[in-house]
Scaffold this motif. Structure first.
Motif, PDB file in Angstrom:
ATOM      1  N   ASN A 110      42.067  45.537  43.108  1.00 52.94           N
ATOM      2  CA  ASN A 110      41.271  44.750  44.543  1.00 52.94           C
ATOM      3  C   ASN A 110      40.297  43.715  44.053  1.00 52.94           C
ATOM      4  O   ASN A 110      39.297  43.758  44.646  1.00 52.94           O
ATOM      5  N   GLY A 111      40.391  43.126  42.750  1.00 51.16           N
ATOM      6  CA  GLY A 111      39.240  42.373  42.307  1.00 51.16           C
ATOM      7  C   GLY A 111      39.620  41.834  40.722  1.00 51.16           C
ATOM      8  O   GLY A 111      40.815  42.122  40.187  1.00 51.16           O
ATOM      9  N   TYR A 112      38.962  41.045  40.347  1.00 51.25           N
ATOM     10  CA  TYR A 112      39.161  40.486  38.907  1.00 51.25           C
ATOM     11  C   TYR A 112      39.089  41.327  37.928  1.00 51.25           C
ATOM     12  O   TYR A 112      40.097  40.920  37.062  1.00 51.25           O
ATOM     13  N   PHE A 113      38.528  42.490  37.800  1.00 50.04           N
ATOM     14  CA  PHE A 113      38.662  43.380  36.652  1.00 50.04           C
ATOM     15  C   PHE A 113      39.914  44.241  36.937  1.00 50.04           C
ATOM     16  O   PHE A 113      40.459  44.567  35.878  1.00 50.04           O
ATOM     17  N   GLY A 114      40.368  44.546  38.198  1.00 48.95           N
ATOM     18  CA  GLY A 114      41.709  44.957  38.149  1.00 48.95           C
ATOM     19  C   GLY A 114      42.780  44.136  37.668  1.00 48.95           C
ATOM     20  O   GLY A 114      43.941  44.341  36.919  1.00 48.95           O
ATOM     21  N   GLU A 115      42.587  42.805  38.051  1.00 45.58           N
ATOM     22  CA  GLU A 115      43.606  41.984  37.475  1.00 45.58           C
ATOM     23  C   GLU A 115      43.335  41.737  35.870  1.00 45.58           C
ATOM     24  O   GLU A 115      44.698  41.930  35.309  1.00 45.58           O
ATOM     25  N   ARG A 116      42.219  41.861  35.375  1.00 44.30           N
ATOM     26  CA  ARG A 116      42.178  41.836  33.911  1.00 44.30           C
ATOM     27  C   ARG A 116      42.853  42.816  33.272  1.00 44.30           C
ATOM     28  O   ARG A 116      43.492  42.942  32.233  1.00 44.30           O
ATOM     29  N   LEU A 117      42.853  44.361  33.817  1.00 42.19           N
ATOM     30  CA  LEU A 117      43.322  45.378  33.354  1.00 42.19           C
ATOM     31  C   LEU A 117      44.868  45.291  33.147  1.00 42.19           C
ATOM     32  O   LEU A 117      45.663  45.593  32.203  1.00 42.19           O
ATOM     33  N   CYS A 118      45.433  44.559  34.173  1.00 38.22           N
ATOM     34  CA  CYS A 118      47.057  44.296  34.169  1.00 38.22           C
ATOM     35  C   CYS A 118      47.072  43.315  32.854  1.00 38.22           C
ATOM     36  O   CYS A 118      48.177  43.513  32.277  1.00 38.22           O
ATOM     37  N   GLU A 119      46.268  42.139  32.820  1.00 43.08           N
ATOM     38  CA  GLU A 119      46.690  41.205  32.037  1.00 43.08           C
ATOM     39  C   GLU A 119      46.580  41.936  30.598  1.00 43.08           C
ATOM     40  O   GLU A 119      47.446  41.551  29.462  1.00 43.08           O
ATOM     41  N   VAL A 120      45.416  42.743  30.087  1.00 44.34           N
ATOM     42  CA  VAL A 120      45.209  42.976  28.746  1.00 44.34           C
ATOM     43  C   VAL A 120      46.611  44.176  28.604  1.00 44.34           C
ATOM     44  O   VAL A 120      47.054  44.006  27.283  1.00 44.34           O
ATOM     45  N   ALA A 121      46.871  44.931  29.717  1.00 42.21           N
ATOM     46  CA  ALA A 121      48.061  45.977  29.382  1.00 42.21           C
ATOM     47  C   ALA A 121      49.384  45.087  29.193  1.00 42.21           C
ATOM     48  O   ALA A 121      50.028  45.493  28.483  1.00 42.21           O
ATOM     49  N   HIS A 122      49.662  44.079  29.938  1.00 46.10           N
ATOM     50  CA  HIS A 122      50.671  43.071  29.873  1.00 46.10           C
ATOM     51  C   HIS A 122      50.927  42.652  28.409  1.00 46.10           C
ATOM     52  O   HIS A 122      51.897  42.889  27.575  1.00 46.10           O
ATOM     53  N   ARG A 123      49.872  42.176  27.741  1.00 46.30           N
ATOM     54  CA  ARG A 123      49.933  41.820  26.721  1.00 46.30           C
ATOM     55  C   ARG A 123      50.112  42.626  25.383  1.00 46.30           C
ATOM     56  O   ARG A 123      50.729  42.527  24.388  1.00 46.30           O
ATOM     57  N   GLY A 124      49.733  43.856  25.571  1.00 45.05           N
ATOM     58  CA  GLY A 124      49.947  44.918  24.733  1.00 45.05           C
ATOM     59  C   GLY A 124      51.347  45.371  24.811  1.00 45.05           C
ATOM     60  O   GLY A 124      51.646  46.444  23.912  1.00 45.05           O
ATOM     61  N   GLY A 125      52.222  44.937  25.739  1.00 43.72           N
ATOM     62  CA  GLY A 125      53.560  45.322  25.766  1.00 43.72           C
ATOM     63  C   GLY A 125      53.835  46.514  27.115  1.00 43.72           C
ATOM     64  O   GLY A 125      54.994  47.100  26.917  1.00 43.72           O
ATOM     65  N   ALA A 126      52.852  46.659  27.683  1.00 42.57           N
ATOM     66  CA  ALA A 126      53.027  47.746  28.588  1.00 42.57           C
ATOM     67  C   ALA A 126      53.831  47.161  29.830  1.00 42.57           C
ATOM     68  O   ALA A 126      53.777  46.170  30.240  1.00 42.57           O
ATOM     69  N   ARG A 127      54.393  47.951  30.559  1.00 38.72           N
ATOM     70  CA  ARG A 127      55.128  47.702  31.852  1.00 38.72           C
ATOM     71  C   ARG A 127      53.989  48.032  32.938  1.00 38.72           C
ATOM     72  O   ARG A 127      53.449  49.082  33.099  1.00 38.72           O
ATOM     73  N   VAL A 128      53.788  47.037  33.715  1.00 40.06           N
ATOM     74  CA  VAL A 128      52.385  47.339  34.756  1.00 40.06           C
ATOM     75  C   VAL A 128      52.930  47.373  36.298  1.00 40.06           C
ATOM     76  O   VAL A 128      53.838  46.557  36.832  1.00 40.06           O
ATOM     77  N   ALA A 179      36.187  51.512  38.845  1.00 40.15           N
ATOM     78  CA  ALA A 179      35.173  52.482  39.940  1.00 40.15           C
ATOM     79  C   ALA A 179      34.297  51.482  40.560  1.00 40.15           C
ATOM     80  O   ALA A 179      34.297  51.669  41.828  1.00 40.15           O
ATOM     81  N   ALA A 180      33.834  50.343  39.950  1.00 43.32           N
ATOM     82  CA  ALA A 180      33.024  49.456  40.698  1.00 43.32           C
ATOM     83  C   ALA A 180      33.339  48.006  40.347  1.00 43.32           C
ATOM     84  O   ALA A 180      33.274  47.668  39.208  1.00 43.32           O
ATOM     85  N   GLU A 181      33.868  47.510  41.179  1.00 49.09           N
ATOM     86  CA  GLU A 181      34.543  46.058  41.019  1.00 49.09           C
ATOM     87  C   GLU A 181      33.245  44.805  40.994  1.00 49.09           C
ATOM     88  O   GLU A 181      32.721  44.472  42.074  1.00 49.09           O
ATOM     89  N   THR A 182      33.088  44.492  39.879  1.00 47.05           N
ATOM     90  CA  THR A 182      31.958  43.779  39.752  1.00 47.05           C
ATOM     91  C   THR A 182      32.375  42.311  40.346  1.00 47.05           C
ATOM     92  O   THR A 182      31.464  41.449  40.548  1.00 47.05           O
ATOM     93  N   SER A 183      33.564  41.993  40.512  1.00 42.02           N
ATOM     94  CA  SER A 183      33.872  40.806  41.247  1.00 42.02           C
ATOM     95  C   SER A 183      33.575  40.562  42.721  1.00 42.02           C
ATOM     96  O   SER A 183      33.342  39.769  43.445  1.00 42.02           O
ATOM     97  N   THR A 184      33.427  41.994  43.502  1.00 42.44           N
ATOM     98  CA  THR A 184      33.611  41.831  45.009  1.00 42.44           C
ATOM     99  C   THR A 184      32.225  42.917  45.344  1.00 42.44           C
ATOM    100  O   THR A 184      31.863  42.607  46.568  1.00 42.44           O
ATOM    101  N   GLY A 185      31.701  43.840  44.532  1.00 42.48           N
ATOM    102  CA  GLY A 185      30.725  44.648  45.052  1.00 42.48           C
ATOM    103  C   GLY A 185      31.110  45.943  45.600  1.00 42.48           C
ATOM    104  O   GLY A 185      30.640  46.438  46.493  1.00 42.48           O
ATOM    105  N   VAL A 186      32.763  46.044  45.462  1.00 45.44           N
ATOM    106  CA  VAL A 186      33.344  47.321  46.172  1.00 45.44           C
ATOM    107  C   VAL A 186      33.321  48.456  45.216  1.00 45.44           C
ATOM    108  O   VAL A 186      33.659  48.351  43.941  1.00 45.44           O
ATOM    109  N   ARG A 187      33.146  49.573  45.796  1.00 45.83           N
ATOM    110  CA  ARG A 187      33.201  50.905  45.166  1.00 45.83           C
ATOM    111  C   ARG A 187      34.599  51.403  45.440  1.00 45.83           C
ATOM    112  O   ARG A 187      35.030  51.656  46.535  1.00 45.83           O
ATOM    113  N   ASN A 188      35.232  51.695  44.423  1.00 40.62           N
ATOM    114  CA  ASN A 188      36.663  52.436  44.383  1.00 40.62           C
ATOM    115  C   ASN A 188      36.500  54.061  44.188  1.00 40.62           C
ATOM    116  O   ASN A 188      35.817  54.229  43.289  1.00 40.62           O
TER     117      ASN A 188
END
Lengths: 366, 366
Positions: free
Chosen positions: A87-105, A138-147
Motif C-alpha cells: 500500500n505504498g512505495y516500500f511495499g512495492e520495493r519488497l516485491c521488487e527485491v524479492a522478485h530479483r532474488g527469484g521468489a514468487r511474489v 509497519a510504517a509506510e514512509t511513502s504515505t504516513g500510514v500505519r499498517n
C-alpha cells in the motif's frame, strides 16, 4: 560554510547531539577489543528497542534498503513464495527485491494512503499456505500510514510461514514488539526514529528465521548481505572476518540508542505520539488536509496535501533556503501536491512543530 | 575514555584529520542541493584518483566487499563465465561472490605470497574466450603482493571480455591508471589509502562495462548494489530515489580525497613507496622475514614472518594495550606466524614506521 538543517523530511532526521559527537571518536579496527565491546553493547541496546531477546540482532553495514535485502535474500530461496502487503512505495520495493532474488511474489494490496487489512493478508496466506514468508511494512514512509502488523504473528506462528516486518520508520517511533507480536524477522535504519546518521540497518532474526536460513539448500545470492555470515562476523567469538565494519557509524548508532534508552522506549513512543498529534491538529488550520485516515495515521510521518496558495517546488525551496528546514515531497499520485513531514528521533519536538508551522505561515503570506 | 589507535593493520587506517573533522558536519538529506553538490564533487575527486574520465564513478553505500559485489552482480549474468586470478584471500572472495551470483568461475592460480603471472591470465582467456569478465586483485590485502594488472587491459580490450580490477588496497597507494590501462571496472574502499573512515566503496565503470550492464537480459539479483540504479540515484538530474545515502560518510570521503589531491596523486604514491621501503629495509634487522618477493611487494601493506622470540597473539595484544598500535595477523598458512603491517593514507609516514619499530624492539627485549 555548512548549511545547518532542521531535517523534517521522511529521513534522515536531525541526529541526537550525542550521536554527532560520537562520530569524531578515534577510528577502531573491526577486531579491536574496544570495538567488539561496542558492537555487543549496540546489540543489547537494539534488543531493548526491538523488544526482543533474539541473539541474532546486529547492524547491517548499509542503509535500510540493505536491511530489507539482507532479510529477503537470507530467508527466501529461489522459487519460494512470499506474500507482500503493498500500500505504498516500500511495499512495492519488497516485491521488487524479492522478485530479483527469484521468489514468487503474491501481492496483497490496499490503495496508497490507506492501511492494509490484516484479514486480507491472512486470507492470502490461507490461499497460499505454502508461502515461506509474509512481508509487511509497519510504517509506510511513502504515505504516513500505519499498517497493523500485530494480528499477523500469532496466526502465522502456527504455520511454517515466517513474518517479516519492515520497521524502517517505525522502530523507536511507534509501538513495535518483536517478541510479543511473534515477528520472525525485522529490519530498520539508523537515521529515522533512532536518531543516528544514515549508514546502518539494524536487523533481528528470531529462532524460526534462523532455522530457515541455516537449513536452506541454495546459497544466499548475496555475500555482502548474508545474515548467516554477518552473525558469525558480529556475534561469534572469535569473529569470523567478513567485511570492515565502520566503527564510526557504530559509535553513532550506539550513542543514539543510548539517548533513546535513557529517555525510555515507551516515553519515546509517547513523545512521538504527542508531537505528531500537535502537528496534525494544527496543519488543517493552515489549509492542509491529512492523507492518512484517523486511526492509521503515523505520528512520526505525516503526509498532508498542500493548501491553495502553496506551490510545492517553490515552497520547499524557500523553506530550505530561508529557514534551513527540509520536508519531503509527495510520492506517486501525491507528487507535487503534498508534503511528507517527519518528526523523528531528536527532531520529534514541539519546537520542530512550531518552527515548521511558523515558517509555513510566512510562506502562505507571500 | 576512548582508546586512541595508530592503525597500522590491513585497514582501516588512521584517517586524515580533515576526514575526521568532516564527520561532525550537520547531516544533510540526500536531495539537499548542498549534498548533491558534495556528491558530484566527490565523483570528480574520485575520477582524479582512479585516473579516469568515466562518468559512472560513485561511492557505493557499503564497504569494499559491497563494491566487489556491486561490480560482479551488475556485470555478470547467471551462466556467464568469469576468469578470476586467485593468489590470496580476496581472489578467493571474488570466486565466492561470482559463484553465488550464478556465474561459472575459472580460476587462475598462483601460490599465496607470490604474484599472478599476467601471461597465465591471458592464456586462460584464450582457453575461455567467451568469458564475460576477467577479475584480478591489484593489491592482495591478505599477503601484501602486488599483481601486475597493466598488461591485461590492452589485450582484453580487443575482445568482448571486460577487465575488473579490485583496487581496495591499491587505490591512492600505488600506481593505478583506469583509463590508460584500459580497465573496464574498478572498485575500492574509503578506509585504506584514501584516508577516510570505512563505510563507502568507490566504484568506476567504463563505457564497455556500462553497455554490458545496460544490455543484460536478466535483472541484477541485488537491488541494493545495482550499479544502474545507483547511477540514476547519484548522477542523474533529478536524482531517482534509491536509498538514503549517508552525507556523513560522503563528507569524510570528500575531505580525505581533498587532502590526497592537495598533496597530489603521484606524490602520495611516492610517499607510500618511500615509507614502505623504509619499513621493509628495517624489518629484517629485527629478525622479520618479508613474505612477498622483491618486485611484487606492496609498500602500503607488508606481510612479514615474525622472528623467534616474538609470539603473535601476546605481542599484538601488548602492542595494542601498551602502545595503542594495531597491526594485522597473518592469514591462511601465515596465521599465528606473521604480521600484516599497513602504511596507508594518513598513517603512511616515517613517524608510523619508527613508532612501530620502536615498540617492536621493546617487545623483543621482554
Amino acid at each position: 560554510m555548512h548549511g545547518d538543517r532542521l531535517l523534517l523530511g521522511p529521513g534522515p532526521s536531525t541526529p541526537y547531539p550525542e550521536a554527532v559527537e560520537a562520530l569524531a571518536r578515534p577510528v577502531l579496527g573491526h577486531l579491536d577489543p574496544e570495538y567488539l565491546a561496542l558492537i555487543h553493547e549496540t546489540g543489547d541496546r537494539l534488543r531493548q528497542v526491538f523488544r526482543t531477546e533474539n541473539p541474532l540482532t546486529l547492524p547491517v553495514s548499509g542503509t535500510g534498503s540493505a536491511g530489507m535485502e539482507a532479510c529477503l535474500a537470507s530467508l527466501l530461496e529461489p522459487g519460494e513464495t512470499v506474500i507482500v502487503g503493498v500500500n505504498g512505495y516500500f511495499g512495492e520495493r519488497l516485491c521488487e527485491v524479492a522478485h530479483r532474488g527469484g521468489a514468487r511474489v503474491v501481492r496483497v494490496e490496499a490503495p496508497w494512503g490507506t492501511a492494509l487489512d490484516p484479514a486480507d493478508v491472512l486470507a492470502a496466506h490461507r490461499a497460499h499456505p505454502q508461502a515461506a514468508l509474509v512481508a509487511v511494512v509497519a510504517a509506510e514512509t511513502s504515505t504516513g500510514v500505519r499498517n497493523d502488523v500485530a494480528p499477523l504473528g500469532p496466526e502465522l506462528a502456527q504455520t511454517d510461514t515466517l513474518l517479516l516486518v519492515d520497521a524502517v520508520t517505525a522502530l523507536g517511533g511507534t509501538p513495535l514488539e518483536v517478541d510479543a507480536w511473534q515477528i520472525d524477522a525485522c529490519y530498520s535504519a539508523s537515521q529515522k526514529c533512532l536518531g543516528a546518521p544514515p549508514g546502518l540497518a539494524p536487523v533481528t532474526l528470531g529462532p524460526r528465521a534462523v532455522a530457515k536460513m541455516r537449513n536452506r539448500t541454495t546459497p544466499i545470492h548475496s555475500f555482502y548481505l548474508d545474515l548467516g555470515l554477518l552473525h558469525d562476523y558480529f556475534l561469534a567469538s572469535p569473529p569470523r572476518y567478513h567485511h570492515t565494519a565502520s566503527s564510526t557509524l557504530a559509535y553513532a548508532l550506539h550513542a543514539g540508542l543510548g539517548r533513546l534508552l535513557e529517555e525510555g522506549v515507551e516515553s519515546v513512543w509517547d513523545r512521538h505520539a504527542r508531537v505528531g498529534a500537535l502537528l496534525q491538529s494544527e496543519l488543517p488550520e493552515l489549509g492542509f488536509s491529512l492523507v492518512a485516515p484517523d486511526g492509521s495515521r503515523l505520528p512520526q510521518l505525516t503526509t498532508a496535501v498542500l493548501p491553495d496558495g502553496l506551490e510545492d517546488g517553490p515552497a520547499r525551496t524557500r523553506l530550505l533556503a530561508e529557514y534551513g528546514i527540509e520536508v519531503g515531497g509527495g510520492l506517486g499520485d501525491l507528487a507535487g501536491r503534498a508534503w511528507r513531514i517527519g518528526l523523528m528521533g531528536h527532531a520529534a519536538t514541539e519546537r520542530s512543530v512550531v518552527t515548521l508551522l511558523g515558517a509555513t505561515r510566512e510562506l502562505l503570506k507571500a
